[in-house]
Design a protein around this motif. Structure first.
Motif, PDB file in Angstrom:
ATOM      1  N   ILE A 109       0.842  -1.204   0.000  1.00  0.00           N
ATOM      2  CA  ILE A 109       0.000   0.000   0.000  1.00  0.00           C
ATOM      3  C   ILE A 109       0.876   1.252   0.000  1.00  0.00           C
ATOM      4  CG2 ILE A 109      -1.714   1.305   1.308  1.00  0.00           C
ATOM      5  CD1 ILE A 109      -2.763  -1.262  -0.116  1.00  0.00           C
ATOM      6  N   THR A 110       1.939   1.245   0.769  1.00  0.00           N
ATOM      7  CA  THR A 110       2.849   2.400   0.809  1.00  0.00           C
ATOM      8  C   THR A 110       3.461   2.663  -0.565  1.00  0.00           C
ATOM      9  OG1 THR A 110       3.333   2.004   3.136  1.00  0.00           O
ATOM     10  CG2 THR A 110       4.912   3.344   1.928  1.00  0.00           C
ATOM     11  N   ARG A 111       3.772   1.609  -1.320  1.00  0.00           N
ATOM     12  CA  ARG A 111       4.340   1.780  -2.660  1.00  0.00           C
ATOM     13  C   ARG A 111       3.351   2.423  -3.627  1.00  0.00           C
ATOM     14  NH1 ARG A 111       6.177  -3.984  -3.097  1.00  0.00           N
ATOM     15  NH2 ARG A 111       4.845  -3.936  -4.931  1.00  0.00           N
ATOM     16  N   MET A 112       2.071   2.389  -3.294  1.00  0.00           N
ATOM     17  CA  MET A 112       1.049   2.963  -4.174  1.00  0.00           C
ATOM     18  C   MET A 112       0.826   4.459  -3.942  1.00  0.00           C
ATOM     19  SD  MET A 112      -1.830   0.049  -4.249  1.00  0.00           S
ATOM     20  CE  MET A 112      -1.359  -1.652  -4.101  1.00  0.00           C
ATOM     21  N   GLU A 113       1.369   4.999  -2.877  1.00  0.00           N
ATOM     22  CA  GLU A 113       1.147   6.419  -2.567  1.00  0.00           C
ATOM     23  C   GLU A 113       1.547   7.344  -3.714  1.00  0.00           C
ATOM     24  OE1 GLU A 113       2.443   9.769   0.702  1.00  0.00           O
ATOM     25  OE2 GLU A 113       2.555   7.663   1.268  1.00  0.00           O
ATOM     26  N   PRO A 114       2.688   7.148  -4.361  1.00  0.00           N
ATOM     27  CA  PRO A 114       3.020   8.038  -5.488  1.00  0.00           C
ATOM     28  C   PRO A 114       2.016   7.957  -6.643  1.00  0.00           C
ATOM     29  CG  PRO A 114       4.966   6.800  -4.793  1.00  0.00           C
ATOM     30  CD  PRO A 114       3.793   6.231  -4.053  1.00  0.00           C
ATOM     31  N   ILE A 115       1.408   6.800  -6.839  1.00  0.00           N
ATOM     32  CA  ILE A 115       0.386   6.664  -7.879  1.00  0.00           C
ATOM     33  C   ILE A 115      -0.790   7.582  -7.548  1.00  0.00           C
ATOM     34  CG2 ILE A 115      -1.324   5.104  -8.908  1.00  0.00           C
ATOM     35  CD1 ILE A 115       0.715   2.820  -8.453  1.00  0.00           C
ATOM     36  N   ALA A 116      -1.263   7.497  -6.308  1.00  0.00           N
ATOM     37  CA  ALA A 116      -2.398   8.322  -5.886  1.00  0.00           C
ATOM     38  C   ALA A 116      -2.040   9.803  -5.975  1.00  0.00           C
ATOM     39  CB  ALA A 116      -2.824   7.955  -4.467  1.00  0.00           C
ATOM     40  N   GLN A 117      -0.881  10.157  -5.494  1.00  0.00           N
ATOM     41  CA  GLN A 117      -0.487  11.564  -5.515  1.00  0.00           C
ATOM     42  C   GLN A 117      -0.358  12.085  -6.943  1.00  0.00           C
ATOM     43  OE1 GLN A 117      -0.155  13.505  -2.585  1.00  0.00           O
ATOM     44  NE2 GLN A 117      -0.437  15.010  -4.205  1.00  0.00           N
ATOM     45  N   GLY A 118       0.155  11.271  -7.838  1.00  0.00           N
ATOM     46  CA  GLY A 118       0.279  11.675  -9.240  1.00  0.00           C
ATOM     47  C   GLY A 118      -1.065  11.939  -9.893  1.00  0.00           C
ATOM     48  N   VAL A 119      -2.052  11.090  -9.609  1.00  0.00           N
ATOM     49  CA  VAL A 119      -3.385  11.272 -10.186  1.00  0.00           C
ATOM     50  C   VAL A 119      -4.037  12.528  -9.615  1.00  0.00           C
ATOM     51  CG1 VAL A 119      -5.719  10.298 -10.305  1.00  0.00           C
ATOM     52  CG2 VAL A 119      -3.733   8.839 -10.723  1.00  0.00           C
ATOM     53  N   ILE A 120      -3.941  12.705  -8.308  1.00  0.00           N
ATOM     54  CA  ILE A 120      -4.527  13.892  -7.683  1.00  0.00           C
ATOM     55  C   ILE A 120      -3.876  15.157  -8.231  1.00  0.00           C
ATOM     56  CG2 ILE A 120      -4.774  15.134  -5.494  1.00  0.00           C
ATOM     57  CD1 ILE A 120      -5.061  12.271  -4.207  1.00  0.00           C
ATOM     58  N   ASP A 121      -2.553  15.142  -8.357  1.00  0.00           N
ATOM     59  CA  ASP A 121      -1.844  16.301  -8.921  1.00  0.00           C
ATOM     60  C   ASP A 121      -2.316  16.602 -10.343  1.00  0.00           C
ATOM     61  OD1 ASP A 121      -0.439  16.542  -6.564  1.00  0.00           O
ATOM     62  OD2 ASP A 121       1.420  15.665  -7.357  1.00  0.00           O
ATOM     63  N   LYS A 122      -2.534  15.562 -11.139  1.00  0.00           N
ATOM     64  CA  LYS A 122      -2.999  15.746 -12.526  1.00  0.00           C
ATOM     65  C   LYS A 122      -4.324  16.503 -12.558  1.00  0.00           C
ATOM     66  CE  LYS A 122      -5.260  13.004 -16.022  1.00  0.00           C
ATOM     67  NZ  LYS A 122      -5.635  11.657 -16.398  1.00  0.00           N
TER      68      LYS A 122
ATOM     69  N   SER B 239      -8.185   2.748 -10.149  1.00  0.00           N
ATOM     70  CA  SER B 239      -7.843   2.043 -11.388  1.00  0.00           C
ATOM     71  C   SER B 239      -6.337   1.987 -11.607  1.00  0.00           C
ATOM     72  CB  SER B 239      -8.526   2.709 -12.588  1.00  0.00           C
ATOM     73  OG  SER B 239      -9.915   2.584 -12.488  1.00  0.00           O
ATOM     74  N   ALA B 240      -5.641   3.098 -11.324  1.00  0.00           N
ATOM     75  CA  ALA B 240      -4.180   3.109 -11.467  1.00  0.00           C
ATOM     76  C   ALA B 240      -3.558   2.067 -10.544  1.00  0.00           C
ATOM     77  CB  ALA B 240      -3.628   4.501 -11.185  1.00  0.00           C
ATOM     78  N   MET B 241      -4.043   2.005  -9.310  1.00  0.00           N
ATOM     79  CA  MET B 241      -3.513   1.022  -8.358  1.00  0.00           C
ATOM     80  C   MET B 241      -3.789  -0.401  -8.821  1.00  0.00           C
ATOM     81  SD  MET B 241      -4.448   2.729  -4.733  1.00  0.00           S
ATOM     82  CE  MET B 241      -3.587   4.154  -4.106  1.00  0.00           C
ATOM     83  N   LEU B 242      -4.963  -0.615  -9.418  1.00  0.00           N
ATOM     84  CA  LEU B 242      -5.304  -1.948  -9.918  1.00  0.00           C
ATOM     85  C   LEU B 242      -4.443  -2.352 -11.108  1.00  0.00           C
ATOM     86  CD1 LEU B 242      -9.201  -1.897  -9.788  1.00  0.00           C
ATOM     87  CD2 LEU B 242      -7.669  -3.254  -8.360  1.00  0.00           C
ATOM     88  N   GLY B 243      -4.036  -1.358 -11.903  1.00  0.00           N
ATOM     89  CA  GLY B 243      -3.268  -1.648 -13.112  1.00  0.00           C
ATOM     90  C   GLY B 243      -4.077  -1.447 -14.377  1.00  0.00           C
ATOM     91  N   VAL B 244      -5.210  -0.744 -14.276  1.00  0.00           N
ATOM     92  CA  VAL B 244      -6.027  -0.438 -15.448  1.00  0.00           C
ATOM     93  C   VAL B 244      -5.286   0.609 -16.282  1.00  0.00           C
ATOM     94  CG1 VAL B 244      -8.217   0.584 -16.227  1.00  0.00           C
ATOM     95  CG2 VAL B 244      -8.185  -0.958 -14.246  1.00  0.00           C
TER      96      VAL B 244
ATOM     97  N   PRO C 109      -4.447   3.837 -18.428  1.00  0.00           N
ATOM     98  CA  PRO C 109      -5.071   5.172 -18.342  1.00  0.00           C
ATOM     99  C   PRO C 109      -6.226   5.383 -19.320  1.00  0.00           C
ATOM    100  CG  PRO C 109      -2.692   5.386 -18.228  1.00  0.00           C
ATOM    101  CD  PRO C 109      -2.988   3.933 -18.534  1.00  0.00           C
ATOM    102  N   ALA C 110      -6.120   4.888 -20.525  1.00  0.00           N
ATOM    103  CA  ALA C 110      -7.155   5.106 -21.532  1.00  0.00           C
ATOM    104  C   ALA C 110      -8.471   4.411 -21.179  1.00  0.00           C
ATOM    105  CB  ALA C 110      -6.673   4.626 -22.899  1.00  0.00           C
ATOM    106  N   ASP C 111      -8.447   3.428 -20.269  1.00  0.00           N
ATOM    107  CA  ASP C 111      -9.646   2.664 -19.922  1.00  0.00           C
ATOM    108  C   ASP C 111     -10.314   3.127 -18.630  1.00  0.00           C
ATOM    109  OD1 ASP C 111      -8.997   1.140 -22.124  1.00  0.00           O
ATOM    110  OD2 ASP C 111      -8.260  -0.569 -20.958  1.00  0.00           O
ATOM    111  N   ARG C 112      -9.673   3.986 -17.878  1.00  0.00           N
ATOM    112  CA  ARG C 112     -10.130   4.286 -16.516  1.00  0.00           C
ATOM    113  C   ARG C 112     -11.486   4.961 -16.448  1.00  0.00           C
ATOM    114  NH1 ARG C 112      -4.155   6.077 -14.529  1.00  0.00           N
ATOM    115  NH2 ARG C 112      -3.270   3.980 -14.709  1.00  0.00           N
ATOM    116  N   GLN C 113     -11.756   5.913 -17.302  1.00  0.00           N
ATOM    117  CA  GLN C 113     -13.061   6.573 -17.228  1.00  0.00           C
ATOM    118  C   GLN C 113     -14.170   5.658 -17.751  1.00  0.00           C
ATOM    119  OE1 GLN C 113     -13.889   9.389 -15.464  1.00  0.00           O
ATOM    120  NE2 GLN C 113     -11.790   9.097 -14.773  1.00  0.00           N
TER     121      GLN C 113
END
Length: 166
Positions: A40-53, A80-85, A87-91
């Motif tokens: 879960i800690t390794r996923m923090e940059p993924i979440a932060q990157g999406v929020i920043d976007k 979705s990013a954490m799951l591995g979806v 980017p083009a499929d997430r919405q």
């Protein structure tokens, strides 16, 4: 697609929240292997990157809608990013989820569009799980594919249908 036509797949492919023991206990043990504190800690940059976007998209816009432009799209992007979806499929995942959850007034049953969206979502995740087994990444679906419990003869793993249902 066999998961959608196999009568036994309904039990194995259903959501963990709809299961009773012993199926729930088995699934929980396997799934917990993908959600260690370190993972879960390794996923923090993924979440932060999406929020920043999404913050970058509204910064300086003057007028913007907090739900439509920020709070609506970013949770599914993070999950979705954490799951591995991809980017083009997430919405599209988000739109299918919205259809699945929609109910008409005074009717708790899913709509026909919601049922179709549910089946399409399951097919999508079956395809994605199969792809993650062939091309592992640093994401939750890959970790679910790799999760195993020691068995009497061989390690026990989650099926594609179980992962898609999760």
């Amino acid at each position: 697609l066999d998961q959608l036509t196999d009568p036994d797949a309904n039990v194995k492919g259903q959501s963990i929240i709809m299961m009773d023991p012993p199926d729930h206990d088995r699934m929980r043990k396997l799934v917990s292997r993908a959600f260690t504190p370190r993972a879960i800690t390794r996923m923090e940059p993924i979440a932060q990157g999406v929020i920043d976007k999404y913050l970058d998209l509204v910064q300086g816009a003057g007028v913007w809608d907090a739900v439509t432009d920020f709070a609506g799209p970013f949770p599914v992007e993070v999950i979705s990013a954490m799951l591995g979806v991809p980017p083009a499929d997430r919405q599209a995942v988000r739109l299918r989820t919205d259809l699945q959850l929609h109910r008409e007034p005074n009717d708790p049953a899913p709509t026909p569009a919601g049922i179709e969206a549910s089946m399409a979502q399951h097919r999508y995740f079956l395809t994605l799980v199969a792809d993650k087994r062939r091309n592992p990444g640093d994401d939750v679906i890959t970790r679910l594919c790799e999760a195993e419990l020691p068995g009497t003869h061989a390690p026990e793993r989650l099926s594609d249908g179980e992962i898609a249902g999760f």
